[in-house]
Design a protein around this motif. Structure first.
Motif, PDB file in Angstrom:
ATOM      1  N   THR A   1       0.410   9.845  10.427  1.00 22.01           N
ATOM      2  CA  THR A   1       1.566   9.826   9.498  1.00 22.01           C
ATOM      3  C   THR A   1       2.220   8.577   9.273  1.00 22.01           C
ATOM      4  OG1 THR A   1       2.076  11.861  10.907  1.00 22.01           O
ATOM      5  CG2 THR A   1       4.137  11.056   9.813  1.00 22.01           C
ATOM      6  N   LEU A   2       1.959   7.551  10.341  1.00 25.12           N
ATOM      7  CA  LEU A   2       2.863   6.355   9.740  1.00 25.12           C
ATOM      8  C   LEU A   2       1.954   5.591   8.664  1.00 25.12           C
ATOM      9  CD1 LEU A   2       4.153   5.086  13.242  1.00 25.12           C
ATOM     10  CD2 LEU A   2       5.485   6.058  11.400  1.00 25.12           C
ATOM     11  N   ILE A   3       0.631   5.612   9.067  1.00 21.74           N
ATOM     12  CA  ILE A   3      -0.208   5.117   8.082  1.00 21.74           C
ATOM     13  C   ILE A   3      -0.139   5.514   6.522  1.00 21.74           C
ATOM     14  CG2 ILE A   3      -2.746   4.765   7.174  1.00 21.74           C
ATOM     15  CD1 ILE A   3      -3.343   4.326  10.256  1.00 21.74           C
ATOM     16  N   PHE A   4      -0.148   7.127   6.466  1.00 18.69           N
ATOM     17  CA  PHE A   4       0.131   7.757   5.328  1.00 18.69           C
ATOM     18  C   PHE A   4       1.336   7.338   4.577  1.00 18.69           C
ATOM     19  CE2 PHE A   4       2.064  11.262   3.039  1.00 18.69           C
ATOM     20  CZ  PHE A   4       1.160  11.596   2.119  1.00 18.69           C
ATOM     21  N   THR A   5       2.598   7.191   5.375  1.00 19.81           N
ATOM     22  CA  THR A   5       3.866   7.083   4.841  1.00 19.81           C
ATOM     23  C   THR A   5       3.897   5.584   4.322  1.00 19.81           C
ATOM     24  OG1 THR A   5       5.000   8.693   6.469  1.00 19.81           O
ATOM     25  CG2 THR A   5       6.437   6.871   5.540  1.00 19.81           C
ATOM     26  N   VAL A   6       3.639   4.544   5.181  1.00 20.44           N
ATOM     27  CA  VAL A   6       3.663   3.192   4.756  1.00 20.44           C
ATOM     28  C   VAL A   6       2.871   2.978   3.239  1.00 20.44           C
ATOM     29  CG1 VAL A   6       3.100   0.683   5.209  1.00 20.44           C
ATOM     30  CG2 VAL A   6       4.158   2.304   7.002  1.00 20.44           C
ATOM     31  N   ILE A   7       1.518   3.334   3.304  1.00 17.53           N
ATOM     32  CA  ILE A   7       0.617   3.014   2.175  1.00 17.53           C
ATOM     33  C   ILE A   7       0.995   3.906   1.014  1.00 17.53           C
ATOM     34  CG2 ILE A   7      -1.533   3.032   1.408  1.00 17.53           C
ATOM     35  CD1 ILE A   7      -2.563   2.498   4.199  1.00 17.53           C
ATOM     36  N   SER A   8       1.207   5.156   1.232  1.00 15.80           N
ATOM     37  CA  SER A   8       1.558   6.013  -0.031  1.00 15.80           C
ATOM     38  C   SER A   8       2.939   5.463  -0.501  1.00 15.80           C
ATOM     39  CB  SER A   8       1.542   7.395   0.297  1.00 15.80           C
ATOM     40  OG  SER A   8       2.439   7.738   1.341  1.00 15.80           O
ATOM     41  N   VAL A   9       3.856   5.426   0.299  1.00 17.81           N
ATOM     42  CA  VAL A   9       5.269   4.990  -0.424  1.00 17.81           C
ATOM     43  C   VAL A   9       5.021   3.592  -0.819  1.00 17.81           C
ATOM     44  CG1 VAL A   9       7.854   4.709  -0.015  1.00 17.81           C
ATOM     45  CG2 VAL A   9       6.483   6.402   1.186  1.00 17.81           C
ATOM     46  N   ALA A  10       4.527   2.759  -0.373  1.00 14.29           N
ATOM     47  CA  ALA A  10       4.388   1.380  -1.023  1.00 14.29           C
ATOM     48  C   ALA A  10       3.634   1.494  -2.186  1.00 14.29           C
ATOM     49  CB  ALA A  10       3.647   0.517  -0.081  1.00 14.29           C
ATOM     50  N   ILE A  11       2.653   2.142  -2.454  1.00 16.45           N
ATOM     51  CA  ILE A  11       1.880   2.303  -3.739  1.00 16.45           C
ATOM     52  C   ILE A  11       2.692   2.959  -4.707  1.00 16.45           C
ATOM     53  CG2 ILE A  11      -0.174   3.207  -4.885  1.00 16.45           C
ATOM     54  CD1 ILE A  11      -1.530   2.801  -2.453  1.00 16.45           C
ATOM     55  N   GLU A  12       3.288   3.895  -4.277  1.00 11.76           N
ATOM     56  CA  GLU A  12       4.341   4.882  -5.211  1.00 11.76           C
ATOM     57  C   GLU A  12       5.399   4.066  -5.803  1.00 11.76           C
ATOM     58  OE1 GLU A  12       3.004   8.896  -2.946  1.00 11.76           O
ATOM     59  OE2 GLU A  12       5.072   8.260  -2.679  1.00 11.76           O
ATOM     60  N   THR A  13       5.952   3.172  -4.925  1.00  8.42           N
ATOM     61  CA  THR A  13       7.015   2.544  -5.380  1.00  8.42           C
ATOM     62  C   THR A  13       6.699   1.555  -6.473  1.00  8.42           C
ATOM     63  OG1 THR A  13       8.155   2.724  -3.310  1.00  8.42           O
ATOM     64  CG2 THR A  13       9.102   1.059  -4.466  1.00  8.42           C
ATOM     65  N   VAL A  14       5.779   0.756  -6.143  1.00  6.57           N
ATOM     66  CA  VAL A  14       5.044  -0.386  -7.189  1.00  6.57           C
ATOM     67  C   VAL A  14       4.821   0.388  -8.384  1.00  6.57           C
ATOM     68  CG1 VAL A  14       3.350  -1.991  -7.599  1.00  6.57           C
ATOM     69  CG2 VAL A  14       4.375  -1.734  -5.339  1.00  6.57           C
ATOM     70  N   LEU A  15       4.033   1.378  -8.202  1.00  7.14           N
ATOM     71  CA  LEU A  15       3.542   2.002  -9.552  1.00  7.14           C
ATOM     72  C   LEU A  15       4.819   2.825 -10.370  1.00  7.14           C
ATOM     73  CD1 LEU A  15       0.231   3.940  -8.599  1.00  7.14           C
ATOM     74  CD2 LEU A  15       0.643   2.113  -9.974  1.00  7.14           C
ATOM     75  N   GLY A  16       5.714   3.409  -9.563  1.00  2.94           N
ATOM     76  CA  GLY A  16       6.810   3.821 -10.225  1.00  2.94           C
ATOM     77  C   GLY A  16       7.744   3.008 -10.877  1.00  2.94           C
ATOM     78  N   LEU A  17       8.061   1.657 -10.209  1.00  8.27           N
ATOM     79  CA  LEU A  17       8.734   0.793 -10.982  1.00  8.27           C
ATOM     80  C   LEU A  17       8.101   0.315 -12.221  1.00  8.27           C
ATOM     81  CD1 LEU A  17      10.988  -1.627 -11.023  1.00  8.27           C
ATOM     82  CD2 LEU A  17       9.611  -2.784  -9.498  1.00  8.27           C
ATOM     83  N   ALA A  18       6.676   0.003 -12.201  1.00  5.29           N
ATOM     84  CA  ALA A  18       5.898  -0.274 -13.419  1.00  5.29           C
ATOM     85  C   ALA A  18       5.981   0.525 -14.512  1.00  5.29           C
ATOM     86  CB  ALA A  18       4.680  -0.884 -13.116  1.00  5.29           C
ATOM     87  N   ILE A  19       5.774   1.948 -14.127  1.00  2.00           N
ATOM     88  CA  ILE A  19       5.964   2.913 -15.155  1.00  2.00           C
ATOM     89  C   ILE A  19       7.189   3.167 -15.714  1.00  2.00           C
ATOM     90  CG2 ILE A  19       5.344   5.342 -15.707  1.00  2.00           C
ATOM     91  CD1 ILE A  19       3.179   5.321 -13.496  1.00  2.00           C
ATOM     92  N   ALA A  20       8.227   3.188 -14.878  1.00  2.00           N
ATOM     93  CA  ALA A  20       9.772   3.275 -15.451  1.00  2.00           C
ATOM     94  C   ALA A  20       9.898   2.026 -16.237  1.00  2.00           C
ATOM     95  CB  ALA A  20      10.702   3.134 -13.959  1.00  2.00           C
ATOM     96  N   LEU A  21       9.552   0.976 -16.051  1.00  2.00           N
ATOM     97  CA  LEU A  21       9.629  -0.245 -16.760  1.00  2.00           C
ATOM     98  C   LEU A  21       9.281  -0.140 -18.120  1.00  2.00           C
ATOM     99  CD1 LEU A  21       9.379  -3.276 -14.303  1.00  2.00           C
ATOM    100  CD2 LEU A  21      11.745  -2.621 -15.577  1.00  2.00           C
TER     101      LEU A  21
END
Length: 296
Positions: free
Chosen positions: A75-95
């Motif tokens: 659960t912790l591995i999934f949470t850390v990796i997925s949320v980190a990738i989604e945050t970076v991609l989400g910021l880039a796409i939003a910009l």
């Protein structure tokens, strides 16, 4: 006069909140209370009316179970990796979609498609696409010469977590885009225009203006995403059932409750899940408050 108006507004606010509070008490507090109660019993799901009190034995059994700690790690591995990738991609796409580019409206609508598809449907689509015999992903990779035979993406324990994270990123990045894009819309364009006139480079405008002003929106997006990821169940369960490679704490609790019919131990595991999510929520909210205080 102002104090009287403030008190009236305060009473009006509570009147508006009262129906929401009542609904939350009915649909949330009662089930939580029942779960917490059964966590101290030896009840079984086939007949919950027959039980005896066991104290904290169920809680101790859960935390002494090797499978529980495997689920916590996953659960912790999934949470850390997925949320980190989604945050970076989400910021880039939003910009990107925030810029005045041709087809911006169509791009914003297209981004929502993965998020709009039900999780079970998306998971089954990707499961077929990743099939080692007839999946389109393997056929494309073989055609490109990157592999010489089909890879069992969803059958290999070493690859399964990566597949689950990949599918989750595909499905949930639009959620991050929406929240971050909403924060971008609140930033006045005059600030960027003034910075551009002053000759400030684009990277410095992003680092010194955009990112600091987006921190509250990013913080809220990360909070929601982390809490959702910590209780992730449907994607991993549909993809691999109770495979230990991707077993999460929610899947563990479900197995003890449904598969083994152990209402007491399953309720104890569910209570641990609730406490884990609550603890992480408190920590993140505390960090956000400290960041806001530092910013002011």
């Amino acid at each position: 006069m102002s104090a009287r108006l403030a008190r009236r507004d305060h009473r009006a606010a509570w009147l508006f909140l009262l129906p929401v509070i009542i609904v939350m008490l009915v649909v949330a507090l009662w089930p939580l209370g029942r779960t917490f109660f059964f966590a101290f019993t030896d009840a079984y799901l086939d007949d919950p009316s027959v039980y005896s009190m066991t104290g904290v034995d169920n809680f101790l059994e859960v935390i002494n179970d090797r499978s529980w700690w495997i689920a916590v790690k996953n659960t912790l591995i999934f949470t850390v990796i997925s949320v980190a990738i989604e945050t970076v991609l989400g910021l880039a796409i939003a910009l990107l979609v925030n810029e005045a580019i041709p087809g911006r409206g169509l791009a914003r609508a297209a981004i929502l498609v993965p998020w709009a598809i039900p999780v079970v449907v998306s998971t089954k689509i990707w499961e077929w696409m990743l099939n080692d015999q007839f999946g389109v992903i393997n056929k494309v990779l073989i055609g490109l010469g990157l592999i010489d035979h089909g890879v069992p993406w969803t059958a290999s324990g070493s690859l399964l977590m990566g597949v689950v994270i990949f599918v989750d990123v595909w499905m949930t990045t639009p959620f991050m885009v929406l929240l971050i894009l909403a924060g971008l819309q609140l930033i006045s364009s005059e600030i960027f225009e003034a910075a551009e006139v002053d000759g400030i480079p684009a990277w410095k405008r992003f680092w010194s203006i955009t990112l600091p002003m987006l921190r509250p929106a990013i913080g809220v997006a990360v909070l929601f995403r982390v809490l959702d990821a910590l209780r992730m169940f449907d994607l991993a369960y549909v993809m691999a059932a109770s495979n230990e490679s991707v077993m999460t704490v929610s899947i563990y609790a479900r197995d003890r409750l449904i598969s083994f019919q152990e209402l007491g131990i399953g309720s104890a595991a569910s209570t641990w899940v609730f406490l884990l999510v609550a603890l992480v929520a408190i920590i993140i909210i505390g960090v956000l408050r400290l960041d806001r205080a530092a910013g002011t």
